[in-house]
Design a protein around this motif. Structure first.
Motif, PDB file in Angstrom:
ATOM      1  N   ASP A   6       9.592  34.344 -77.981  1.00  0.00           N
ATOM      2  CA  ASP A   6       8.625  34.486 -79.070  1.00  0.00           C
ATOM      3  C   ASP A   6       9.307  34.672 -80.429  1.00  0.00           C
ATOM      4  O   ASP A   6       8.637  34.835 -81.436  1.00  0.00           O
ATOM      5  CB  ASP A   6       7.655  35.629 -78.797  1.00  0.00           C
ATOM      6  CG  ASP A   6       8.354  36.975 -78.667  1.00  0.00           C
ATOM      7  OD1 ASP A   6       9.577  37.015 -78.851  1.00  0.00           O
ATOM      8  OD2 ASP A   6       7.668  37.975 -78.376  1.00  0.00           O
ATOM      9  N   MET A  61      14.993  37.799 -84.193  1.00  0.00           N
ATOM     10  CA  MET A  61      15.011  38.301 -85.568  1.00  0.00           C
ATOM     11  C   MET A  61      15.578  39.723 -85.611  1.00  0.00           C
ATOM     12  O   MET A  61      16.302  40.086 -86.541  1.00  0.00           O
ATOM     13  CB  MET A  61      13.608  38.278 -86.168  1.00  0.00           C
ATOM     14  CG  MET A  61      12.948  36.900 -86.174  1.00  0.00           C
ATOM     15  SD  MET A  61      13.890  35.675 -87.102  1.00  0.00           S
ATOM     16  CE  MET A  61      13.815  34.284 -86.026  1.00  0.00           C
ATOM     17  N   SER A  80      15.967  42.775 -90.491  1.00  0.00           N
ATOM     18  CA  SER A  80      15.030  42.444 -89.400  1.00  0.00           C
ATOM     19  C   SER A  80      13.644  42.155 -89.954  1.00  0.00           C
ATOM     20  O   SER A  80      12.996  41.182 -89.556  1.00  0.00           O
ATOM     21  CB  SER A  80      14.960  43.589 -88.393  1.00  0.00           C
ATOM     22  OG  SER A  80      16.182  43.749 -87.733  1.00  0.00           O
ATOM     23  N   ARG A  82      10.703  33.776 -89.478  1.00  0.00           N
ATOM     24  CA  ARG A  82      10.026  33.492 -88.214  1.00  0.00           C
ATOM     25  C   ARG A  82       8.785  32.612 -88.356  1.00  0.00           C
ATOM     26  O   ARG A  82       8.609  31.668 -87.587  1.00  0.00           O
ATOM     27  CB  ARG A  82       9.663  34.786 -87.493  1.00  0.00           C
ATOM     28  CG  ARG A  82       9.043  34.527 -86.126  1.00  0.00           C
ATOM     29  CD  ARG A  82       8.694  35.830 -85.416  1.00  0.00           C
ATOM     30  NE  ARG A  82       8.050  35.558 -84.150  1.00  0.00           N
ATOM     31  CZ  ARG A  82       6.737  35.417 -84.001  1.00  0.00           C
ATOM     32  NH1 ARG A  82       5.939  35.530 -85.044  1.00  0.00           N
ATOM     33  NH2 ARG A  82       6.235  35.154 -82.819  1.00  0.00           N
ATOM     34  N   ILE A  89      10.786  37.087 -81.780  1.00  0.00           N
ATOM     35  CA  ILE A  89      10.800  38.414 -82.397  1.00  0.00           C
ATOM     36  C   ILE A  89      12.136  39.103 -82.119  1.00  0.00           C
ATOM     37  O   ILE A  89      12.779  39.638 -83.029  1.00  0.00           O
ATOM     38  CB  ILE A  89       9.613  39.259 -81.903  1.00  0.00           C
ATOM     39  CG1 ILE A  89       8.313  38.667 -82.454  1.00  0.00           C
ATOM     40  CG2 ILE A  89       9.760  40.714 -82.327  1.00  0.00           C
ATOM     41  CD1 ILE A  89       7.062  39.316 -81.944  1.00  0.00           C
ATOM     42  N   LEU A 121      11.627  38.668 -89.772  1.00  0.00           N
ATOM     43  CA  LEU A 121      10.314  38.597 -89.108  1.00  0.00           C
ATOM     44  C   LEU A 121       9.237  38.018 -90.011  1.00  0.00           C
ATOM     45  O   LEU A 121       8.395  37.242 -89.569  1.00  0.00           O
ATOM     46  CB  LEU A 121       9.887  39.989 -88.633  1.00  0.00           C
ATOM     47  CG  LEU A 121      10.541  40.490 -87.362  1.00  0.00           C
ATOM     48  CD1 LEU A 121      10.223  41.964 -87.142  1.00  0.00           C
ATOM     49  CD2 LEU A 121      10.083  39.675 -86.164  1.00  0.00           C
ATOM     50  N   GLU A 158      15.795  37.677 -75.756  1.00  0.00           N
ATOM     51  CA  GLU A 158      14.969  36.644 -76.409  1.00  0.00           C
ATOM     52  C   GLU A 158      14.821  35.419 -75.525  1.00  0.00           C
ATOM     53  O   GLU A 158      13.791  34.752 -75.528  1.00  0.00           O
ATOM     54  CB  GLU A 158      15.587  36.257 -77.753  1.00  0.00           C
ATOM     55  CG  GLU A 158      14.874  35.120 -78.462  1.00  0.00           C
ATOM     56  CD  GLU A 158      13.435  35.440 -78.810  1.00  0.00           C
ATOM     57  OE1 GLU A 158      12.585  34.531 -78.674  1.00  0.00           O
ATOM     58  OE2 GLU A 158      13.144  36.570 -79.207  1.00  0.00           O
TER      59      GLU A 158
END
Length: 153
Positions: free
Chosen positions: A28, A33, A62, A70, A30, A66, A23
């Motif tokens: 970003d 997460m 997850s 997020r 993603i 997301l 990450e």
């Protein structure tokens, strides 16, 4: 294979750490997460849940991260104060009248350390020197101002 079943929590931990490190390169959010989901899978493994339950819990966590976490985090990171540059930054600021301001003859104000030509926002007003005004609008090199109300004592 039996040893791996007893140490599956370490696989989840390794996956979470790896995703967390990756990450740092993608930025970003993603993979972060997904790393959170891997840590949920690790927790499920430590609790002794079957592998299928671990995978389902990791996938669910997850997906929740997301789709629920997020977007708000990205909005906070990419949002910020409105950038106002040039003369538009003076709108909403207060200044002091240095020369009488009227609709017939523009006066002068000092705002943010600069002298500006000024006209009254309400054309029926005459604003005397020394009064504090709000800058309502900038049109070219002219500030349209309105006096602040005074509290008489």
């Amino acid at each position: 294979m039996e040893w791996l079943q007893g140490q599956i929590w370490a696989v989840w931990l390794g996956a979470g750490i790896t995703l967390g490190v990756l990450e740092m390169f993608s930025l970003d959010l993603i993979l972060l997460m997904l790393a959170a989901g891997a840590f949920v899978g690790m927790t499920a493994a430590l609790l002794g849940l079957p592998f299928a339950a671990q995978v389902l819990l990791a996938a669910g966590a997850s997906a929740a991260m997301l789709f629920l976490v997020r977007p708000s985090v990205v909005k906070r990171l990419h949002g910020g104060p409105e950038l106002r540059i040039g003369a538009t930054k003076l709108v909403g600021m207060q200044g002091t009248v240095t020369d009488t301001v009227s609709a017939l003859e523009p006066g002068r104000i000092k705002v943010d350390g600069e002298e500006w030509t000024a006209r009254p926002f309400d054309e029926t007003l005459i604003i005397e020197p020394g009064e504090t005004v709000d800058v309502m609008r900038i049109d070219g090199a002219t500030a349209y101002v309105h006096p602040l109300p005074r509290i008489e004592s």
